[in-house]
Design a protein around this motif. Sequence first.
Motif, PDB file in Angstrom:
ATOM      1  N   GLU A  69       0.852  -1.195   0.000  1.00  0.00           N
ATOM      2  CA  GLU A  69       0.000   0.000   0.000  1.00  0.00           C
ATOM      3  C   GLU A  69       0.886   1.243   0.000  1.00  0.00           C
ATOM      4  O   GLU A  69       1.953   1.251   0.603  1.00  0.00           O
ATOM      5  N   GLU A  70       0.396   2.293  -0.685  1.00  0.00           N
ATOM      6  CA  GLU A  70       1.152   3.541  -0.608  1.00  0.00           C
ATOM      7  C   GLU A  70       0.666   4.367   0.584  1.00  0.00           C
ATOM      8  O   GLU A  70      -0.445   4.175   1.067  1.00  0.00           O
ATOM      9  N   ASN A  71       1.525   5.249   1.038  1.00  0.00           N
ATOM     10  CA  ASN A  71       1.172   6.087   2.185  1.00  0.00           C
ATOM     11  C   ASN A  71       0.153   7.152   1.767  1.00  0.00           C
ATOM     12  O   ASN A  71       0.411   7.964   0.888  1.00  0.00           O
ATOM     13  N   GLN A  72      -1.022   7.137   2.395  1.00  0.00           N
ATOM     14  CA  GLN A  72      -2.058   8.129   2.060  1.00  0.00           C
ATOM     15  C   GLN A  72      -2.484   8.894   3.312  1.00  0.00           C
ATOM     16  O   GLN A  72      -3.660   9.202   3.483  1.00  0.00           O
TER      17      GLN A  72
ATOM     18  N   PRO B  99     -12.248   7.342   1.424  1.00  0.00           N
ATOM     19  CA  PRO B  99     -11.018   7.689   0.714  1.00  0.00           C
ATOM     20  C   PRO B  99     -10.607   6.644  -0.330  1.00  0.00           C
ATOM     21  O   PRO B  99      -9.529   6.740  -0.901  1.00  0.00           O
ATOM     22  N   TYR B 100     -11.428   5.661  -0.597  1.00  0.00           N
ATOM     23  CA  TYR B 100     -11.092   4.637  -1.593  1.00  0.00           C
ATOM     24  C   TYR B 100     -12.369   3.938  -2.044  1.00  0.00           C
ATOM     25  O   TYR B 100     -13.419   4.098  -1.417  1.00  0.00           O
ATOM     26  N   ASP B 101     -12.249   3.179  -3.140  1.00  0.00           N
ATOM     27  CA  ASP B 101     -13.392   2.415  -3.654  1.00  0.00           C
ATOM     28  C   ASP B 101     -13.373   0.989  -3.130  1.00  0.00           C
ATOM     29  O   ASP B 101     -12.316   0.346  -3.089  1.00  0.00           O
ATOM     30  N   ALA B 102     -14.550   0.463  -2.798  1.00  0.00           N
ATOM     31  CA  ALA B 102     -14.679  -0.972  -2.532  1.00  0.00           C
ATOM     32  C   ALA B 102     -14.338  -1.731  -3.814  1.00  0.00           C
ATOM     33  O   ALA B 102     -14.500  -1.195  -4.914  1.00  0.00           O
ATOM     34  N   SER B 103     -13.902  -2.976  -3.692  1.00  0.00           N
ATOM     35  CA  SER B 103     -13.566  -3.762  -4.892  1.00  0.00           C
ATOM     36  C   SER B 103     -14.758  -3.890  -5.825  1.00  0.00           C
ATOM     37  O   SER B 103     -14.612  -3.820  -7.051  1.00  0.00           O
ATOM     38  N   VAL B 104     -15.942  -4.078  -5.252  1.00  0.00           N
ATOM     39  CA  VAL B 104     -17.145  -4.189  -6.086  1.00  0.00           C
ATOM     40  C   VAL B 104     -17.332  -2.905  -6.904  1.00  0.00           C
ATOM     41  O   VAL B 104     -17.620  -2.955  -8.105  1.00  0.00           O
ATOM     42  N   VAL B 105     -17.134  -1.764  -6.257  1.00  0.00           N
ATOM     43  CA  VAL B 105     -17.308  -0.485  -6.939  1.00  0.00           C
ATOM     44  C   VAL B 105     -16.258  -0.327  -8.039  1.00  0.00           C
ATOM     45  O   VAL B 105     -16.575   0.075  -9.165  1.00  0.00           O
ATOM     46  N   SER B 106     -14.994  -0.673  -7.745  1.00  0.00           N
ATOM     47  CA  SER B 106     -13.986  -0.492  -8.804  1.00  0.00           C
ATOM     48  C   SER B 106     -14.208  -1.448  -9.972  1.00  0.00           C
ATOM     49  O   SER B 106     -13.953  -1.084 -11.114  1.00  0.00           O
ATOM     50  N   ARG B 107     -14.739  -2.641  -9.675  1.00  0.00           N
ATOM     51  CA  ARG B 107     -15.032  -3.557 -10.787  1.00  0.00           C
ATOM     52  C   ARG B 107     -16.104  -2.973 -11.725  1.00  0.00           C
ATOM     53  O   ARG B 107     -15.987  -3.071 -12.954  1.00  0.00           O
ATOM     54  N   PHE B 108     -17.132  -2.365 -11.146  1.00  0.00           N
ATOM     55  CA  PHE B 108     -18.167  -1.755 -11.995  1.00  0.00           C
ATOM     56  C   PHE B 108     -17.630  -0.537 -12.743  1.00  0.00           C
ATOM     57  O   PHE B 108     -18.012  -0.287 -13.879  1.00  0.00           O
TER      58      PHE B 108
END
Lengths: 95, 484
Positions: A69-72, B99-108
């Motif tokens: 993981e990168e540092n965020q 601050p990030y996407d769930a895997s399900v969201v990034s797959r869609f």
Amino acid sequence: MSLDKADVVKIAHLARIAIDEEMIPEYTNNLSGILELVEQMNAVDTDAVAPMAHPLDMVQRLREDQVSEENQRDKFQEISPKVENGLFLVPQVIE
Amino acid sequence: MHNKTLAELSAGIKSGEFSSEELTLSYIQRIQKLDGQLNSFITVTEKLALQQARAADKRIAAGQADALTGVPLAHKDIFCTDGVRTSCGSKMLDNFIAPYDASVVSRFKQAGMVTLGKTNMDEFAMGSSNETSFYGAVKNPWDLDTVPGGSSGGSAAAVAARLVPAATGTDTGGSIRQPAALTGITGLKPTYGRVSRYGMIAFASSLDQAGPMTRTAEDAALMLNVMAGFDERDSTSMDRAVPDYTAELNQDLKGLKIGLPKEYFGEGLDAGVAKAVEAAIEEYKKLGAEVVEISLPNTGLSVPTYYVVAPAECSSNLSRFDGVRFGYRCEDPKDLEDLYKRSRGEGFGDEVKRRILVGAYALSAGYYDAYYLKAQKLRRLISDDFTKAFEQVDVIMGPTSPSVAFKRGERSDDPVSMYLSDIFTIAANLAGLPGMSVPAGFAGKLPVGLQIIGNYFEESRLLNVAHQYQQVTDWHTRAPEEFK
């Protein structure tokens, strides 16, 4: 099993949840009702049964010990209730 | 346009009948016009949706489209979406911009689908009526005085009312299947481990599983084609090949062995639901299936077992909400303990607090063996029932829910009566098996769901069995009058 008010106060402390004094009787009732439902489990003898922790028989996957993981930090701190100089702030803990 | 299935919308975009931007705009307008009656959305991401739609149109023009590129959907607000509020239906996360996407969201996203927004849900997915949401109850489009089911009630109501062609849901004890049944749509809970849990806010980690909520089985297959697959960021994700879930849809059902558990047709089942489910089984006989009576003797224990396992895991998972790094923090905490206790006491709603307390109690010193260990042993017995049944039959059928949609407020003061509405769905979660709910008629003016449970990783067969039924019935095409 029926709980009393003191039990609820103790469990709420264990779970670090503040419950208003006037709500405690309602919680006591509801939690006792749920535990009564749960106690139907005792109708079955399970002495010889192996517990099932997980639906699929699988072993824990291992991976190489590499940074993946990168540092965020800055991004994660943007959503924090209180930060200063890259630190998460909480009330003073040590007198 | 809004009555088209995912498959039809995808064909319409590809043939140039309409662009993704036009389609997306028409859904946004529909949500703006109609969702005031339903409250099925917590957040509508119209600007982002139009950007994604324009990008999809470019991708299609460049000849790089996947099966569902440019088609809109909505995500249950339990899936983290980068830069978009992810509330999980709770005051605790009202201010949480993931601050990030769930895997399900990034797959869609990779598939080029357009996100219309985030749907309403029971707080932290704990509920069967969508009444525990911090953002207010969701209404059932078939009768606005009734509940849409829960916890994926917003996704279900939005799909049923044609505000979105498809949505994601999660199912810990029936939270995809029960609302699908109560709103007359198709919902699939895949095998545990089939769809990544990464970025899906955890409730009970050994039970939680994401799946599609659509109008047809074919659409569910198209959605699952995108969702399913190994993810190294989820430690319980299964590293196993993903078939094309549309490949077996058209197989005939001659010789299919359907097991009917006698425990699913007894006391407590509404007559109108029983009648609709029996009629559906008659249709399957006409399609060439054989029906066998089976027994799942430990069915009655599934609710008590679940209400130990799920709260225990939830009390552990939800300990991360402490008011320190993200989420709600109380005003003027006097010390650290006060900060924890009041942030959690004020940030969580009553049902979430009840479940955390039950779980904390079941895991506390002196009670572990009597509750958690006992429940894990019963979980084995419940799972063994299915193993035995699948030696005899290919799929198991019964009602998804013992009743049709009930009135708002009817069960909200009595947790135990609410819990019992999941009696037919919980066992599949405890065993980790895939299950579906398919529209199978009405009792009065409210929809009834037929539940189909399959063996591990047999989603293709479930979808085939559901699709064949949808070729000879039209229940899945019915729309609530005011949302046609």
